[in-house]
Design a protein around this motif. Structure first.
Motif, PDB file in Angstrom:
ATOM      1  N   MET A 126      46.274  20.013 -13.991  1.00 56.44           N
ATOM      2  CA  MET A 126      45.202  20.002 -12.203  1.00 56.44           C
ATOM      3  C   MET A 126      46.303  18.955 -11.430  1.00 56.44           C
ATOM      4  SD  MET A 126      41.438  19.087 -11.760  1.00 56.44           S
ATOM      5  CE  MET A 126      41.379  20.730 -12.153  1.00 56.44           C
ATOM      6  N   THR A 127      46.758  18.703 -10.403  1.00 58.56           N
ATOM      7  CA  THR A 127      47.402  19.041  -9.307  1.00 58.56           C
ATOM      8  C   THR A 127      46.816  16.894  -9.433  1.00 58.56           C
ATOM      9  OG1 THR A 127      48.867  19.982  -8.839  1.00 58.56           O
ATOM     10  CG2 THR A 127      48.222  17.338  -7.505  1.00 58.56           C
ATOM     11  N   LYS A 128      47.217  15.946  -9.102  1.00 55.19           N
ATOM     12  CA  LYS A 128      46.171  14.526  -8.140  1.00 55.19           C
ATOM     13  C   LYS A 128      46.585  13.463  -7.193  1.00 55.19           C
ATOM     14  CE  LYS A 128      45.696  10.558 -11.459  1.00 55.19           C
ATOM     15  NZ  LYS A 128      45.626   9.738 -12.308  1.00 55.19           N
ATOM     16  N   ILE A 129      45.828  13.686  -6.361  1.00 56.14           N
ATOM     17  CA  ILE A 129      46.159  13.473  -4.863  1.00 56.14           C
ATOM     18  C   ILE A 129      45.653  12.014  -5.502  1.00 56.14           C
ATOM     19  CG2 ILE A 129      46.133  13.491  -2.409  1.00 56.14           C
ATOM     20  CD1 ILE A 129      46.264  16.352  -3.577  1.00 56.14           C
ATOM     21  N   LEU A 130      46.367  10.430  -4.545  1.00 48.19           N
ATOM     22  CA  LEU A 130      45.275   9.963  -4.161  1.00 48.19           C
ATOM     23  C   LEU A 130      45.383   9.573  -2.503  1.00 48.19           C
ATOM     24  CD1 LEU A 130      43.944   6.389  -5.172  1.00 48.19           C
ATOM     25  CD2 LEU A 130      46.345   6.155  -5.420  1.00 48.19           C
ATOM     26  N   VAL A 131      44.164   9.141  -2.183  1.00 44.79           N
ATOM     27  CA  VAL A 131      43.707   9.194  -0.862  1.00 44.79           C
ATOM     28  C   VAL A 131      43.442   7.506  -0.620  1.00 44.79           C
ATOM     29  CG1 VAL A 131      42.004   9.928   1.155  1.00 44.79           C
ATOM     30  CG2 VAL A 131      42.953  11.398  -0.671  1.00 44.79           C
ATOM     31  N   VAL A 132      44.280   6.817   0.640  1.00 44.28           N
ATOM     32  CA  VAL A 132      43.801   5.107  -0.035  1.00 44.28           C
ATOM     33  C   VAL A 132      43.702   5.305   2.469  1.00 44.28           C
ATOM     34  CG1 VAL A 132      44.986   3.186   0.033  1.00 44.28           C
ATOM     35  CG2 VAL A 132      45.780   5.423  -0.839  1.00 44.28           C
ATOM     36  N   ASP A 133      42.451   4.560   1.896  1.00 42.70           N
ATOM     37  CA  ASP A 133      41.848   4.406   3.173  1.00 42.70           C
ATOM     38  C   ASP A 133      40.661   4.264   3.516  1.00 42.70           C
ATOM     39  OD1 ASP A 133      40.593   5.284   6.158  1.00 42.70           O
ATOM     40  OD2 ASP A 133      42.574   6.994   6.235  1.00 42.70           O
ATOM     41  N   ASP A 134      40.883   2.939   4.447  1.00 40.01           N
ATOM     42  CA  ASP A 134      39.857   2.502   4.329  1.00 40.01           C
ATOM     43  C   ASP A 134      38.420   2.120   5.139  1.00 40.01           C
ATOM     44  OD1 ASP A 134      40.532   1.772   6.751  1.00 40.01           O
ATOM     45  OD2 ASP A 134      39.743   0.472   7.735  1.00 40.01           O
ATOM     46  N   SER A 135      38.017   3.376   5.450  1.00 40.68           N
ATOM     47  CA  SER A 135      37.108   4.731   6.639  1.00 40.68           C
ATOM     48  C   SER A 135      36.413   5.866   5.057  1.00 40.68           C
ATOM     49  CB  SER A 135      38.454   5.061   7.711  1.00 40.68           C
ATOM     50  OG  SER A 135      36.795   6.241   7.974  1.00 40.68           O
ATOM     51  N   VAL A 136      35.310   5.105   4.809  1.00 39.13           N
ATOM     52  CA  VAL A 136      34.032   6.353   3.851  1.00 39.13           C
ATOM     53  C   VAL A 136      34.870   8.073   4.660  1.00 39.13           C
ATOM     54  CG1 VAL A 136      32.804   6.872   2.717  1.00 39.13           C
ATOM     55  CG2 VAL A 136      33.119   4.931   2.980  1.00 39.13           C
ATOM     56  N   VAL A 137      34.411   7.675   5.926  1.00 35.08           N
ATOM     57  CA  VAL A 137      34.277   9.402   6.410  1.00 35.08           C
ATOM     58  C   VAL A 137      35.806   9.573   6.758  1.00 35.08           C
ATOM     59  CG1 VAL A 137      34.176  10.045   9.036  1.00 35.08           C
ATOM     60  CG2 VAL A 137      33.390   8.288   7.880  1.00 35.08           C
ATOM     61  N   GLU A 138      37.218   9.424   6.745  1.00 39.86           N
ATOM     62  CA  GLU A 138      38.237  10.020   6.599  1.00 39.86           C
ATOM     63  C   GLU A 138      38.680  10.577   5.260  1.00 39.86           C
ATOM     64  OE1 GLU A 138      40.024  10.570   8.958  1.00 39.86           O
ATOM     65  OE2 GLU A 138      39.107   9.450  10.979  1.00 39.86           O
ATOM     66  N   ARG A 139      38.618   9.354   4.283  1.00 37.26           N
ATOM     67  CA  ARG A 139      38.367   9.474   2.739  1.00 37.26           C
ATOM     68  C   ARG A 139      37.997  10.996   2.528  1.00 37.26           C
ATOM     69  NH1 ARG A 139      36.983   3.801   1.739  1.00 37.26           N
ATOM     70  NH2 ARG A 139      35.054   4.856   0.868  1.00 37.26           N
ATOM     71  N   HIS A 140      36.230  11.695   2.904  1.00 33.27           N
ATOM     72  CA  HIS A 140      36.432  12.506   2.440  1.00 33.27           C
ATOM     73  C   HIS A 140      36.549  13.824   3.097  1.00 33.27           C
ATOM     74  CE1 HIS A 140      33.060  11.348  -0.677  1.00 33.27           C
ATOM     75  NE2 HIS A 140      33.563   9.686   0.269  1.00 33.27           N
ATOM     76  N   LEU A 141      36.945  13.055   4.706  1.00 33.54           N
ATOM     77  CA  LEU A 141      37.452  14.162   4.890  1.00 33.54           C
ATOM     78  C   LEU A 141      38.634  14.937   4.828  1.00 33.54           C
ATOM     79  CD1 LEU A 141      37.975  15.766   8.420  1.00 33.54           C
ATOM     80  CD2 LEU A 141      39.025  14.284   8.875  1.00 33.54           C
ATOM     81  N   VAL A 142      40.017  13.866   4.281  1.00 32.61           N
ATOM     82  CA  VAL A 142      40.693  14.586   3.560  1.00 32.61           C
ATOM     83  C   VAL A 142      40.903  15.146   1.858  1.00 32.61           C
ATOM     84  CG1 VAL A 142      42.898  13.669   2.554  1.00 32.61           C
ATOM     85  CG2 VAL A 142      42.577  12.913   4.634  1.00 32.61           C
ATOM     86  N   ARG A 143      39.368  14.932   1.739  1.00 30.36           N
ATOM     87  CA  ARG A 143      39.098  15.200   0.240  1.00 30.36           C
ATOM     88  C   ARG A 143      39.012  17.345   1.088  1.00 30.36           C
ATOM     89  NH1 ARG A 143      35.382  13.280  -4.109  1.00 30.36           N
ATOM     90  NH2 ARG A 143      33.133  13.191  -2.420  1.00 30.36           N
ATOM     91  N   GLY A 144      37.941  16.811   2.335  1.00 24.98           N
ATOM     92  CA  GLY A 144      37.341  18.656   2.168  1.00 24.98           C
ATOM     93  C   GLY A 144      38.563  19.311   2.157  1.00 24.98           C
ATOM     94  N   LEU A 145      39.322  18.800   3.250  1.00 30.68           N
ATOM     95  CA  LEU A 145      40.644  19.971   3.877  1.00 30.68           C
ATOM     96  C   LEU A 145      41.547  19.675   2.350  1.00 30.68           C
ATOM     97  CD1 LEU A 145      42.449  17.673   6.848  1.00 30.68           C
ATOM     98  CD2 LEU A 145      40.544  19.818   6.763  1.00 30.68           C
ATOM     99  N   LEU A 146      41.599  19.476   1.545  1.00 31.45           N
ATOM    100  CA  LEU A 146      42.687  18.945   0.767  1.00 31.45           C
ATOM    101  C   LEU A 146      42.106  20.725  -0.740  1.00 31.45           C
ATOM    102  CD1 LEU A 146      43.664  15.790  -0.858  1.00 31.45           C
ATOM    103  CD2 LEU A 146      44.334  17.369   0.977  1.00 31.45           C
ATOM    104  N   LYS A 147      40.291  20.368  -0.567  1.00 30.79           N
ATOM    105  CA  LYS A 147      40.107  22.154  -1.654  1.00 30.79           C
ATOM    106  C   LYS A 147      40.479  23.202  -0.939  1.00 30.79           C
ATOM    107  CE  LYS A 147      35.464  19.737  -1.808  1.00 30.79           C
ATOM    108  NZ  LYS A 147      33.955  19.583  -1.730  1.00 30.79           N
ATOM    109  N   THR A 148      41.218  23.325  -0.190  1.00 33.93           N
ATOM    110  CA  THR A 148      42.130  24.741   0.020  1.00 33.93           C
ATOM    111  C   THR A 148      43.085  25.058  -0.565  1.00 33.93           C
ATOM    112  OG1 THR A 148      43.663  23.416   1.376  1.00 33.93           O
ATOM    113  CG2 THR A 148      41.278  24.640   2.551  1.00 33.93           C
ATOM    114  N   LEU A 149      43.834  24.474  -1.492  1.00 34.58           N
ATOM    115  CA  LEU A 149      44.746  23.889  -2.748  1.00 34.58           C
ATOM    116  C   LEU A 149      44.769  23.838  -3.786  1.00 34.58           C
ATOM    117  CD1 LEU A 149      47.039  20.144  -1.250  1.00 34.58           C
ATOM    118  CD2 LEU A 149      46.716  23.332  -0.641  1.00 34.58           C
TER     119      LEU A 149
END
Length: 310
Positions: free
Chosen positions: A1-24
């Protein structure tokens, strides 16, 4: 499984990015709140990709790029940039980030950008595995009397040695320096017929590169019509290099004996001595215008490399 580390001090931004990556598809997303936490995560278990914001406390995205490139050079980094951070993004790209995605466009292009970077990374890994499978590689180079070609050729050879897993880093440096000396001698002493004193006064590999005598020789016959040939043969047994010039040659053993015993401290004969000390075998033809250098892999179970080939 591909592992991606998202680095951001904003909780909202982190979860937004995770949602966008679900399409992969099958992607495991981990979070870090800043660069310091990100480095700890990477040290513990390197991800396949890092997605990082630029502006963060403790360690910002640009600093994180520098740390990861220095310590985990095979982990690609994509920057997430807010409006106004374009200059920092360019700096990060110059320092080794793979690319950047403006936050204003991440909904449209983030998933595709991530997929493309991961595909390139996987292609690079496959290439490395295939290169490691090479049993032998032979290249033949024909050089004009242009000193600026010497170091790029040696760079190519050192890269090939590294890709094939031949020798350790220091040994590869030694091999590269010996090859550089051999080609320099072939071009300078051989084809251009420069004396030891002339070579010392106007070194072929000097960074300045402004040498009137060398330039004159390179542009006038018979010197300008001569070539240096370099044949490299790399195999699991080691490396063999054949360097030839079209000059009149010399008596190498006499020169080596004379220079090393009488004037090595003055810099004369240094190139020949380096070749002999860095290689397992150094041999010349009778006229002294062709030299063969051999460096063996001493940990090979069986070694059949000789002056007659591998």
């Amino acid at each position: 499984m591909t592992k991606i580390l998202v680095v951001d001090d904003s909780v909202v931004e982190r979860h937004l990015v995770r949602g966008l990556l679900k399409t992969l598809g099958e992607v495991e997303v981990e979070f870090a709140e800043n660069g310091v936490q990100a480095v700890e995560r990477v040290e513990h278990a390197p991800p396949d990709l890092v997605l990082t914001d630029l502006m963060m406390p403790e360690m910002n995205g640009l600093e994180l790029v520098n740390v990861i490139r220095e310590r985990f050079c095979d982990v690609p980094i994509i920057l997430l940039t807010a409006f106004g951070n374009e200059t920092l993004a360019v700096t990060a790209l110059e320092q080794g980030a793979a690319c950047y995605v403006p936050k204003s466009q991440q909904t449209e292009i983030l998933a595709d950008t991530v997929q493309r970077v991961l595909a390139r990374r996987e292609a690079d890994r496959r290439r490395e595995r295939v290169v490691r499978c090479i049993g032998a590689m032979t290249c033949y180079f024909i050089l004009e009397n242009d000193p600026s070609l010497i170091r790029p050729l040696v760079d190519v050879v050192q890269q090939q040695l590294a890709e094939m897993g031949l020798f350790d880093p220091v040994e590869r440096i030694n091999v590269g320096l010996a090859l550089e000396e051999a080609i320099t001698n072939a071009m300078g002493h051989g084809n251009l017929e420069l004396s030891q004193q002339e070579m010392a006064a106007e070194p072929l590999l000097s960074p300045e590169g402004d040498h009137p005598r060398i330039a004159a020789r390179c542009s006038s016959p018979p010197y300008c019509n001569r070539k240096v040939t370099v044949t490299t043969h790399l195999s699991t047994f080691g490396a063999r290099f054949d360097i030839g010039d079209e000059g009149h040659g010399f008596k190498p053993q006499e020169v080596l004996d004379r220079e090393v015993t009488n004037s090595f401290d003055e810099g004369h004969g240094r190139g020949l001595l380096m070749m002999h000390k860095s290689m397992d075998e150094v041999s010349y033809n009778e006229t002294g215008n062709h030299v063969t250098l051999i460096r063996r892999c001493h940990d090979a179970a069986k070694n059949t490399m000789s002056t007659h080939g591998a």
